[in-house]
Design an enzyme around this catalytic site. Structure first.
Site, short mmCIF file in Angstrom:
data_model
loop_
_atom_site.label_atom_id
_atom_site.label_comp_id
_atom_site.label_asym_id
_atom_site.label_seq_id
_atom_site.Cartn_x
_atom_site.Cartn_y
_atom_site.Cartn_z
N ASP A 138 0.97 -1.07 0.24
CA ASP A 138 0.00 0.22 -0.36
C ASP A 138 0.30 1.21 0.25
OD1 ASP A 138 -2.54 -1.47 0.58
OD2 ASP A 138 -2.32 -1.92 2.33
N LYS A 139 0.65 2.56 -0.29
CA LYS A 139 1.03 3.49 -0.52
C LYS A 139 1.35 3.85 0.72
CE LYS A 139 0.22 8.40 -0.95
NZ LYS A 139 0.04 8.76 0.65
#
Length: 300
Positions: A138-139
């Site tokens: 995820d970011k």
């Protein structure tokens, strides 16, 4: 062979004497039928520097050279983005990703991604290669992830993941004290029908299994190691939230909880291990806990 890249060279052993070339290739490198057809059609396998039928029998002492075709690149704009590369060879790149950067371009993040940085990195080497993430982060999750440089490696490692031989270990700081020292969360995960970006635990979802081990406890928080057996989107974050111990700083799955000043979810991919498709050996890489998570744990 100007449009191809040498994948590997080996000498036929006494144990392989008299066997069909395709069987030896399958035994050594686990080529699928699709890949064997591709190698055959392109005459990408040489025996003693001559093109050979894959059905031909080979003999002890023969030199086998395998080429892989250079592939059409995906159109990703190269950008000079700093990268922390833990390891790189002809087949893979292992990157230690900082929090705050997206892995691959999306509608919301068309540039400034890890893939843009890798496209630039490859261009500096005089090459244009597709960007093939073996797994994603995820970011706002930091740590190790791997990119495959060609389709065969990506296929191979995807199969290794299904066989549970591609291992990913994470460390998280969660709210509350997890009671058991070790345990397994086995809860199916599905798309949230109300919030499309979110995931949630639902009996009609896909199987998701997360193993955990408590590393340390403090008042109101736990430092926990996690290992994925499956790879669902947001799996660790959803499982820990459903378990009653959401990750500190997770603005999606720990709504209403205190973030203690950290600006993202306190989740770090700390270890990556896998069998390399070229030599069949196990490779393992480690990434120390990120600075913001160290500071968070000290503060707690």
């Amino acid at each position: 062979m100007t449009q191809e890249r040498l994948f590997n060279t080996f000498i036929v052993t006494a144990a392989e004497d008299g066997k069909k070339l395709q069987q030896v290739l399958k035994n050594r490198y686990h080529f699928s039928r699709r890949w064997l057809r591709r190698l055959k059609q392109g005459q990408y396998v040489l025996v003693n520097d001559e093109a050979s039928y894959l059905s031909a029998r080979i003999h002890s002492g023969d030199e086998i050279r395998i080429f892989l075709p250079d592939e059409i690149t995906l159109k990703i704009e190269p950008e000079a983005i700093p990268l922390r590369i833990s390891y790189e060879d002809e087949d893979i790149v292992v990157v230690d990703k900082p929090a705050g950067i997206v892995v691959h371009p999306t509608k919301g993040y068309p540039n400034g991604t890890l893939a843009n940085g890798l496209a630039y990195h490859f261009l500096q080497q005089g090459r244009e290669l597709p960007i093939r993430p073996v797994s994603r982060l995820d970011k706002d999750t930091s740590g190790l992830l791997m990119m495959a440089k060609h389709a065969y490696t990506h296929d191979f490692l995807s199969k290794e993941m299904k066989k549970k031989r591609y291992q990913r270990q994470y460390v998280a700081i969660v709210h509350g004290q997890i009671a058991d020292d070790v345990g397994t969360i086995n809860r199916p995960i599905a798309h949230d029908p109300v919030r499309p970006i979110h995931r949630w635990v639902n009996e009609n979802g896909a199987q998701a299994i997360t193993h955990y081990e408590v590393l340390e406890r403090k008042e109101g928080a736990t430092l926990v190691s996690l290992q994925l057996e499956t790879g669902r989107t947001h799996q660790i974050r959803v499982h820990l939230s459903d378990y009653g111990h959401p990750i500190i700083g997770d603005r999606m799955y720990a709504e209403g909880w205190k973030d203690y000043g950290i600006k993202r979810q306190a989740l770090h991919a700390t270890r990556l291990s896998f069998i390399h498709p070229r030599d069949g050996k196990e490779y393992m890489f480690f990434s120390p806990l990120s600075q913001d998570m160290k500071e968070l744990w000290a503060k707690l």
